[in-house]
Design an enzyme around this catalytic site. Structure first.
Site, PDB file in Angstrom:
ATOM      1  CG  ASN A 132      32.557  71.659  51.265  1.00 36.86           C
ATOM      2  OD1 ASN A 132      31.493  71.256  50.782  1.00 36.86           O
ATOM      3  ND2 ASN A 132      33.310  72.580  50.670  1.00 36.86           N
ATOM      4  CG  ASN A 186      32.919  76.031  44.089  1.00 38.91           C
ATOM      5  OD1 ASN A 186      33.135  75.594  45.226  1.00 38.91           O
ATOM      6  ND2 ASN A 186      31.718  76.169  43.595  1.00 38.91           N
ATOM      7  CB  SER A 205      29.631  72.272  43.834  1.00 37.08           C
ATOM      8  OG  SER A 205      29.706  71.241  44.796  1.00 37.08           O
ATOM      9  CE  LYS A 211      32.006  79.823  44.107  1.00 38.95           C
ATOM     10  NZ  LYS A 211      31.519  79.920  45.489  1.00 38.95           N
ATOM     11  CG  PHE A 221      24.485  71.849  45.943  1.00 36.59           C
ATOM     12  CD1 PHE A 221      25.605  72.600  46.275  1.00 36.59           C
ATOM     13  CD2 PHE A 221      24.235  71.610  44.592  1.00 36.59           C
ATOM     14  CE1 PHE A 221      26.467  73.088  45.282  1.00 36.59           C
ATOM     15  CE2 PHE A 221      25.080  72.093  43.596  1.00 36.59           C
ATOM     16  CZ  PHE A 221      26.197  72.828  43.950  1.00 36.59           C
ATOM     17  CG  ASN A 281      31.339  68.325  47.355  1.00 38.29           C
ATOM     18  OD1 ASN A 281      32.254  67.509  47.287  1.00 38.29           O
ATOM     19  ND2 ASN A 281      31.494  69.517  47.890  1.00 38.29           N
ATOM     20  CB  THR A 282      26.254  68.082  42.592  1.00 40.82           C
ATOM     21  OG1 THR A 282      25.804  68.672  43.801  1.00 40.82           O
ATOM     22  CG2 THR A 282      25.048  67.591  41.796  1.00 40.82           C
TER      23      THR A 282
HETATM   24  C1  LIG Z   1      31.750  74.210  53.839  1.00 41.17           C
HETATM   25  C2  LIG Z   1      31.723  74.890  52.506  1.00 41.17           C
HETATM   26  C3  LIG Z   1      30.556  74.875  51.755  1.00 41.17           C
HETATM   27  C4  LIG Z   1      30.506  75.496  50.512  1.00 41.17           C
HETATM   28  N1  LIG Z   1      29.340  75.493  49.810  1.00 41.17           N
HETATM   29  C5  LIG Z   1      29.281  76.138  48.619  1.00 41.17           C
HETATM   30  C6  LIG Z   1      28.070  76.200  47.897  1.00 41.17           C
HETATM   31  O1  LIG Z   1      27.038  75.698  48.333  1.00 41.17           O
HETATM   32  N2  LIG Z   1      28.076  76.837  46.701  1.00 41.17           N
HETATM   33  C7  LIG Z   1      29.200  77.440  46.186  1.00 41.17           C
HETATM   34  O2  LIG Z   1      29.137  78.023  45.105  1.00 41.17           O
HETATM   35  N3  LIG Z   1      30.354  77.408  46.870  1.00 41.17           N
HETATM   36  C8  LIG Z   1      30.417  76.784  48.057  1.00 41.17           C
HETATM   37  N4  LIG Z   1      31.597  76.773  48.747  1.00 41.17           N
HETATM   38  C9  LIG Z   1      32.812  77.395  48.138  1.00 41.17           C
HETATM   39  C10 LIG Z   1      33.028  78.815  48.625  1.00 41.17           C
HETATM   40  O3  LIG Z   1      31.961  79.652  48.255  1.00 41.17           O
HETATM   41  C11 LIG Z   1      34.346  79.370  48.044  1.00 41.17           C
HETATM   42  O4  LIG Z   1      34.218  79.446  46.641  1.00 41.17           O
HETATM   43  C12 LIG Z   1      35.547  78.509  48.389  1.00 41.17           C
HETATM   44  O5  LIG Z   1      35.445  78.001  49.691  1.00 41.17           O
HETATM   45  C13 LIG Z   1      36.874  79.285  48.278  1.00 41.17           C
HETATM   46  O6  LIG Z   1      36.882  80.389  49.177  1.00 41.17           O
HETATM   47  P1  LIG Z   1      37.621  80.350  50.610  1.00 41.17           P
HETATM   48  O7  LIG Z   1      39.006  79.847  50.371  1.00 41.17           O
HETATM   49  O8  LIG Z   1      37.568  81.764  51.103  1.00 41.17           O
HETATM   50  O9  LIG Z   1      36.823  79.432  51.460  1.00 41.17           O
HETATM   51  C14 LIG Z   1      31.675  76.160  50.004  1.00 41.17           C
HETATM   52  C15 LIG Z   1      32.836  76.174  50.767  1.00 41.17           C
HETATM   53  C16 LIG Z   1      32.869  75.562  52.005  1.00 41.17           C
HETATM   54  C17 LIG Z   1      34.140  75.617  52.806  1.00 41.17           C
END
Ligand SMILES: Cc1cc2nc3c(=O)[nH]c(=O)nc-3n(C[C@H](O)[C@H](O)[C@H](O)COP(=O)(O)O)c2cc1C
Length: 338
Positions: free
Chosen positions: A115, A243, A180, A214, A119, A182-183
């Site tokens: 992804n 993350n 993240s 985080k 934000f 992506n910023t």
């Molecule tokens: C589509 C998507 C959007 C995410 N958006 C955020 C976010 O806005 N802020 C954040 O701290 N982590 C974000 N994450 C990261 C998740 O909170 C998590 O840290 C990461 O996906 C690893 O966990 P997982 O393997 O269970 O998905 C996002 C993950 C995905 C897949």
């Protein structure tokens, strides 16, 4: 089983972001007044799973990670489905649309996602209004805050402080997201010398609300331990690891397909090993169980959750597993844990 069929035959063919919004409608319905008590009677975590940390009681150690419910619209539904906490956000001080679509992709062979949402959210004030309206008492609600895209990295501190002031009085805990991918420039804030003043300022703005940071899985080991040490030093209540990763190593999905998806963070099983390593590093640095470590990254089964708890996690979160396992995911995990 049913969800498996639905995923393979229907959902997998849908645009991932559209599928997310469709799923959110179902989740919101699950949390609506007439339906929630019925759903909850099937999903309520066993009382033996309750965890006390951050001065709060979590009904189960398993919660939904940030990014799933960016605007705090699905909290009641997620709670009804069995998640013990919902980390809303990432929320920014200034509302923003996020990156252009498409910005979410499935790595089906890896049971992962890529992804670069960037934000997308309606802003801290709107999130605060949503949280204020929630009838509370079940799931814990954390608020994850990040930097507004239009704000220069050099001015990040007042921007984070604005979000912290809006959300600290309402959220059960705050999480500062500096990880993240992506910023632009965001992850640079993880350098200890820039992170310390940022976290100190947010700490002051958050008052008595528990505060966590985080971090990314891509940090070198020494930086992980340095951040953990600093977090304790300045009185943070915990740390969330991790993350998504910018690494594309070891994926089963073909290199050409991955290349076509473009930039973004990888989540799900590809981040599992590193996420567990980072947890272990953090716990070795801060063995004090009062310091809350939330482990996230590649957790899909109750055995995965158990492994994180055994490695010292206080709480565990997941996101990507929800896409591949479906609405009964939290219930299945809670049942198996109990
Ligand atoms: C589509 C998507 C959007 C995410 N958006 C955020 C976010 O806005 N802020 C954040 O701290 N982590 C974000 N994450 C990261 C998740 O909170 C998590 O840290 C990461 O996906 C690893 O966990 P997982 O393997 O269970 O998905 C996002 C993950 C995905 C897949």
């Amino acid at each position: 089983m049913i969800y498996d069929l639905l995923f393979r035959n229907v959902l997998k063919r849908m645009d991932p972001e559209f599928a997310h919004h469709a799923g959110m409608l179902v989740i919101r319905a699950s949390g609506s007044a007439p339906i929630a008590p019925i759903v909850r009677s099937f999903t309520k975590p066993d009382p033996s799973l309750a965890v006390s940390t951050l001065g709060l009681t979590f009904p189960t150690p398993f919660g939904i990670a940030a990014g799933f419910d960016k605007n705090a619209v699905g909290v009641r539904g997620l709670e009804a489905l069995g998640f013990g906490h919902v980390e809303i956000g990432t929320v920014t001080a200034i509302p923003q649309p996020g990156n252009p679509k498409p910005r979410l992709f499935r790595l089906v062979a890896d049971r992962g996602l890529v992804n670069r949402m960037g934000f997308n959210n309606r802003g801290a004030a709107a999130a605060a209004r949503r949280i204020a309206r929630l009838r509370r008492g079940g799931a814990v609600v954390g608020a994850n805050i990040g930097k507004s895209r239009v704000v220069d990295v050099d001015n990040a501190i007042p921007d984070y402080v604005t979000s912290a002031r809006a959300l600290a009085p309402l959220a059960d805990y705050l999480a500062v997201n500096v990880s993240s991918p992506n910023t632009p420039g965001l992850r640079g804030l993880q350098a200890v010398e820039t992170l310390r003043p940022l976290l100190e300022a947010v700490r002051a703005a958050a008052g008595s609300t528990p505060l966590l940071v985080k971090i990314a899985p891509d940090l070198p080991d020494e930086e992980v331990t340095a951040i953990a040490r600093m977090a304790v030093d300045i009185g943070l209540d915990g740390l969330i690891a991790t993350n998504t990763t910018i690494s594309r190593e070891g994926l089963k999905t073909s290199a050409a397909e991955v290349e076509e998806m473009g930039a973004g963070g990888v989540s799900g099983p590809p981040v599992k090993v590193r996420s567990l390593e980072v947890l272990t590093l953090v716990r070795a640095e801060v063995p004090d169980p009062e310091f809350c470590v939330i482990s996230v990254g590649g957790v899909e089964t109750a055995a995965d959750v158990r492994e994180r708890l055994d490695a010292g996690a206080t709480l565990v979160q997941g996101y990507t597993g929800f896409i591949y396992r479906g609405p009964l995911w939290a219930r299945q995990i809670n049942r198996a844990l109990a």
